[in-house]
Design a protein around this motif. Structure first.
Motif, short mmCIF file in Angstrom:
data_model
loop_
_atom_site.label_atom_id
_atom_site.label_comp_id
_atom_site.label_asym_id
_atom_site.label_seq_id
_atom_site.Cartn_x
_atom_site.Cartn_y
_atom_site.Cartn_z
N LYS A 50 0.85 -1.12 0.05
CA LYS A 50 0.15 -0.17 -0.07
C LYS A 50 1.06 1.51 -0.07
O LYS A 50 0.56 2.06 -0.79
N MET A 51 1.86 1.33 0.96
CA MET A 51 2.82 2.66 0.73
C MET A 51 4.14 2.13 1.35
O MET A 51 4.18 1.17 2.24
N ASP A 52 5.17 2.78 0.89
CA ASP A 52 6.52 2.49 1.26
C ASP A 52 6.72 3.33 2.50
O ASP A 52 6.06 3.93 2.84
N GLY A 53 7.77 2.93 3.31
CA GLY A 53 8.49 3.61 4.60
C GLY A 53 8.60 4.94 4.33
O GLY A 53 8.28 5.74 5.21
N ILE A 54 8.96 5.48 3.13
CA ILE A 54 9.21 7.01 2.88
C ILE A 54 7.88 7.62 3.21
O ILE A 54 7.91 8.40 3.73
N LEU A 109 6.70 7.54 6.69
CA LEU A 109 7.38 8.72 7.34
C LEU A 109 6.89 10.09 7.10
O LEU A 109 6.44 11.05 7.83
N LYS A 110 6.35 10.53 5.95
CA LYS A 110 6.02 11.36 5.42
C LYS A 110 4.49 11.76 5.88
O LYS A 110 4.18 13.14 6.18
N ILE A 152 5.46 12.16 10.06
CA ILE A 152 6.08 13.28 10.71
C ILE A 152 5.14 14.60 11.18
O ILE A 152 5.48 15.04 12.22
N PRO A 153 4.43 14.78 10.41
CA PRO A 153 3.64 15.94 10.66
C PRO A 153 2.73 15.66 12.03
O PRO A 153 2.47 16.67 13.03
N LEU A 154 2.35 14.36 12.27
CA LEU A 154 1.41 13.85 13.57
C LEU A 154 2.50 13.93 14.62
O LEU A 154 2.15 13.79 15.87
N LYS A 155 3.62 13.36 14.56
CA LYS A 155 4.74 13.19 15.47
C LYS A 155 5.92 13.82 15.36
O LYS A 155 6.99 13.11 14.97
N PRO A 156 6.15 15.27 15.16
CA PRO A 156 7.44 15.83 14.80
C PRO A 156 8.62 15.59 15.55
O PRO A 156 9.65 16.06 14.91
N VAL A 198 12.88 14.63 8.47
CA VAL A 198 13.68 15.35 9.53
C VAL A 198 13.64 14.48 10.80
O VAL A 198 14.69 14.82 11.69
N THR A 199 12.91 13.47 11.08
CA THR A 199 13.10 12.66 12.23
C THR A 199 13.70 11.51 11.74
O THR A 199 14.10 10.50 12.86
#
Length: 82
Positions: free
Chosen positions: A15-19, A22-23, A26-30, A53-54
């Motif tokens: 369904k989606m890759d790790g990148i 994370l995209k 990150i906005p949910l858990k910066p 960035v994380t």
């Protein structure tokens, strides 16, 4: 709403890759550090991951569980606190 201390994701997933994951994370858990595990580190080494960035480390497969545990402890030391 989860109280997470670190995010560990695989690169190739359905369904989606790790990148992509994370995209979205990150906005949910910066302030939560993240690690990616992959059997395709050479591919990730050629990608621009600067917007993740994380992201603290890309861990190549195969790896020993001790290596993953050490990376988690390094980037989430509170996990070791009693």
């Amino acid at each position: 709403d989860l109280d997470v201390g670190i995010i560990v994701t695989d690169f190739y997933m359905p369904k989606m890759d790790g990148i992509e994951f994370l995209k979205k994370a990150i906005p949910l858990k910066p302030n939560v550090p993240s690690l990616i595990i992959t059997g395709h580190k050479d591919l990730l080494d050629r990608m621009d991951l600067s917007d993740l960035v994380t992201l603290r480390k890309v861990i190549p497969k195969p790896f020993k569980i001790d290596q993953l545990a050490a990376e988690i402890a390094l980037h989430w030391p509170e996990a070791l606190a009693d």
